[in-house]
Write a protein that holds these residues in place. Structure first.
Motif, PDB file in Angstrom:
ATOM      1  N   GLU A 132      33.549  43.047  32.633  1.00  0.00           N
ATOM      2  CA  GLU A 132      34.742  42.495  33.254  1.00  0.00           C
ATOM      3  C   GLU A 132      34.507  42.256  34.744  1.00  0.00           C
ATOM      4  O   GLU A 132      33.563  42.780  35.333  1.00  0.00           O
ATOM      5  CB  GLU A 132      35.930  43.450  33.073  1.00  0.00           C
ATOM      6  CG  GLU A 132      36.134  43.909  31.632  1.00  0.00           C
ATOM      7  CD  GLU A 132      37.411  44.705  31.431  1.00  0.00           C
ATOM      8  OE1 GLU A 132      38.336  44.569  32.273  1.00  0.00           O
ATOM      9  OE2 GLU A 132      37.490  45.447  30.443  1.00  0.00           O
ATOM     10  N   ARG A 207      40.393  28.904  38.718  1.00  0.00           N
ATOM     11  CA  ARG A 207      39.607  29.972  38.117  1.00  0.00           C
ATOM     12  C   ARG A 207      38.240  30.064  38.788  1.00  0.00           C
ATOM     13  O   ARG A 207      37.657  29.037  39.133  1.00  0.00           O
ATOM     14  CB  ARG A 207      39.429  29.739  36.612  1.00  0.00           C
ATOM     15  CG  ARG A 207      40.698  29.909  35.808  1.00  0.00           C
ATOM     16  CD  ARG A 207      40.550  29.378  34.386  1.00  0.00           C
ATOM     17  NE  ARG A 207      41.699  29.696  33.563  1.00  0.00           N
ATOM     18  CZ  ARG A 207      42.852  29.035  33.596  1.00  0.00           C
ATOM     19  NH1 ARG A 207      42.996  28.001  34.421  1.00  0.00           N
ATOM     20  NH2 ARG A 207      43.863  29.392  32.816  1.00  0.00           N
ATOM     21  N   MET A 229      38.636  32.592  31.367  1.00  0.00           N
ATOM     22  CA  MET A 229      39.871  33.378  31.398  1.00  0.00           C
ATOM     23  C   MET A 229      41.057  32.479  31.059  1.00  0.00           C
ATOM     24  O   MET A 229      41.147  31.353  31.532  1.00  0.00           O
ATOM     25  CB  MET A 229      40.082  33.985  32.791  1.00  0.00           C
ATOM     26  CG  MET A 229      39.128  35.099  33.159  1.00  0.00           C
ATOM     27  SD  MET A 229      39.328  35.625  34.903  1.00  0.00           S
ATOM     28  CE  MET A 229      41.013  36.252  34.904  1.00  0.00           C
ATOM     29  N   PHE A 233      43.336  34.820  38.328  1.00  0.00           N
ATOM     30  CA  PHE A 233      43.608  36.100  38.975  1.00  0.00           C
ATOM     31  C   PHE A 233      44.958  36.111  39.693  1.00  0.00           C
ATOM     32  O   PHE A 233      45.698  37.101  39.594  1.00  0.00           O
ATOM     33  CB  PHE A 233      42.472  36.479  39.920  1.00  0.00           C
ATOM     34  CG  PHE A 233      41.274  37.059  39.210  1.00  0.00           C
ATOM     35  CD1 PHE A 233      41.352  38.278  38.570  1.00  0.00           C
ATOM     36  CD2 PHE A 233      40.067  36.370  39.190  1.00  0.00           C
ATOM     37  CE1 PHE A 233      40.251  38.819  37.911  1.00  0.00           C
ATOM     38  CE2 PHE A 233      38.962  36.899  38.538  1.00  0.00           C
ATOM     39  CZ  PHE A 233      39.050  38.124  37.898  1.00  0.00           C
ATOM     40  N   SER A 254      39.839  41.758  34.773  1.00  0.00           N
ATOM     41  CA  SER A 254      40.026  40.518  34.019  1.00  0.00           C
ATOM     42  C   SER A 254      40.179  40.734  32.525  1.00  0.00           C
ATOM     43  O   SER A 254      40.701  39.881  31.817  1.00  0.00           O
ATOM     44  CB  SER A 254      38.827  39.598  34.237  1.00  0.00           C
ATOM     45  OG  SER A 254      37.643  40.187  33.706  1.00  0.00           O
TER      46      SER A 254
END
Length: 306
Positions: A132, A207, A229, A233, A254
């Motif tokens: 991660e 991203r 993802m 974030f 993540s």
């Protein structure tokens, strides 16, 4: 800029890592730098770079800092599909997964740094890793917008969410989420890379597009791109802060990358424990482009933790 905690000359201090040299920040910790905010930390780091520094090879990297709170999300669709089959015996991705970036709180007292040895839980024989990336906050906030959440990012680090899959499979039947299957160890490191350093790697969707790889005993196991993802974030941070509070220093992970970012994903797809669970003596090495390498070993069951 890369902020690390290093052991050198009988002292453990905060430092800036620049190429192959380490520049100490006396009388400060990495937690102090994070709490001061990104701009102030960069100023302090720039001043430290004026000194000659010491070779990186001459120091030992320690746990970068100890966050008060660790939230672990699940943001990679392929990971959810594979692990759900392995751990829960169910197919597909739950429709509720697409509603919001779900997370759980893990144990902030069981954190380990680069190279630390992790003891396998006594009642587990299905030890696994999870590759991660964690985002570190540099300011407090509540009910942040995505733009505010973006501005709150201090930096990033690599995260290994060690997992006891046999314990996890049993306890998740209760419907409350992972507990003893997850709370025994999380590794982070090797340092914190500041947000400005990785800003050029943001794609058009916001991203980070970074190559992520993991190997066991030198054998490649998984590879994915962080850009896969499902949420960004800032979206994770904004959701975590909704009707709640986040603090400078909070770590938000993540969730596990796809493409073999953990063994359980592969077990679910293959219908067998191939590759096998981790055993004492195994070394797991995670490499994330632009951030660095995080290694960890599995300690002997009867031994202590590194």
């Amino acid at each position: 800029m890369r902020f690390a905690t290093v052991a050198h000359g009988g002292r453990t201090v905060a430092a800036v890592v620049a190429r192959d040299r380490v520049h100490e920040l006396p009388d400060r910790t990495v937690a102090d730098l994070v709490a001061s905010g990104l701009a102030a930390a960069l100023e302090a780091g720039g001043a430290a770079l004026a000194g000659p520094g010491v070779p990186l090879a001459d120091v030992t990297l320690a746990l970068p800092y100890r966050p008060a709170s660790v939230r672990d999300f699940v943001t990679f669709e392929s990971h959810v599909e594979g692990v759900r089959r392995s751990v829960e015996g169910a197919a597909g991705v739950p429709s509720a997964w697409y509603d919001a970036p779900t997370f759980y709180f893990t144990n902030p007292h069981a954190l380990y740094g680069p190279g630390a040895a992790i003891r396998r839980p006594a009642h587990s024989r299905a030890l696994d890793f999870e590759l991660e990336v964690g985002v570190v906050l540099g300011r407090d906030g509540a009910s942040l917008s995505e733009a505010e959440a973006h501005d709150a990012i201090f930096g990033y680090t690599v995260v290994n969410d060690w997992s006891a899959r046999d314990l996890q499979a049993r306890e998740m039947q209760v419907g409350l989420g992972p507990a003893k299957g997850k709370d025994f160890a999380t590794s982070i490191g090797p340092w914190l890379v500041t947000a400005d350093e990785l800003a050029p790697r943001l794609d058009g969707s916001g991203r980070l597009d970074l190559d992520c790889r993991v190997s066991v005993n030198g054998v490649p196991i998984g590879r994915d791109r962080l850009a896969h993802m499902h949420w960004t974030f800032p979206q994770l941070i904004a959701y975590a802060s909704r009707d709640s509070v986040v603090r400078a220093g909070d770590l938000l992970a993540s969730g596990t990358t796809g493409g073999g970012g953990c063994l359980a994903e592969l077990w679910g797809r293959r219908g067998s424990q191939d590759p096998p669970p981790l055993e004492p003596g195994d070394e797991v090495v995670m490499r994330v482009e632009g951030i660095g390498e995080l290694a960890g070993t599995v300690a002997d069951d009867a031994g202590g933790r590194g």
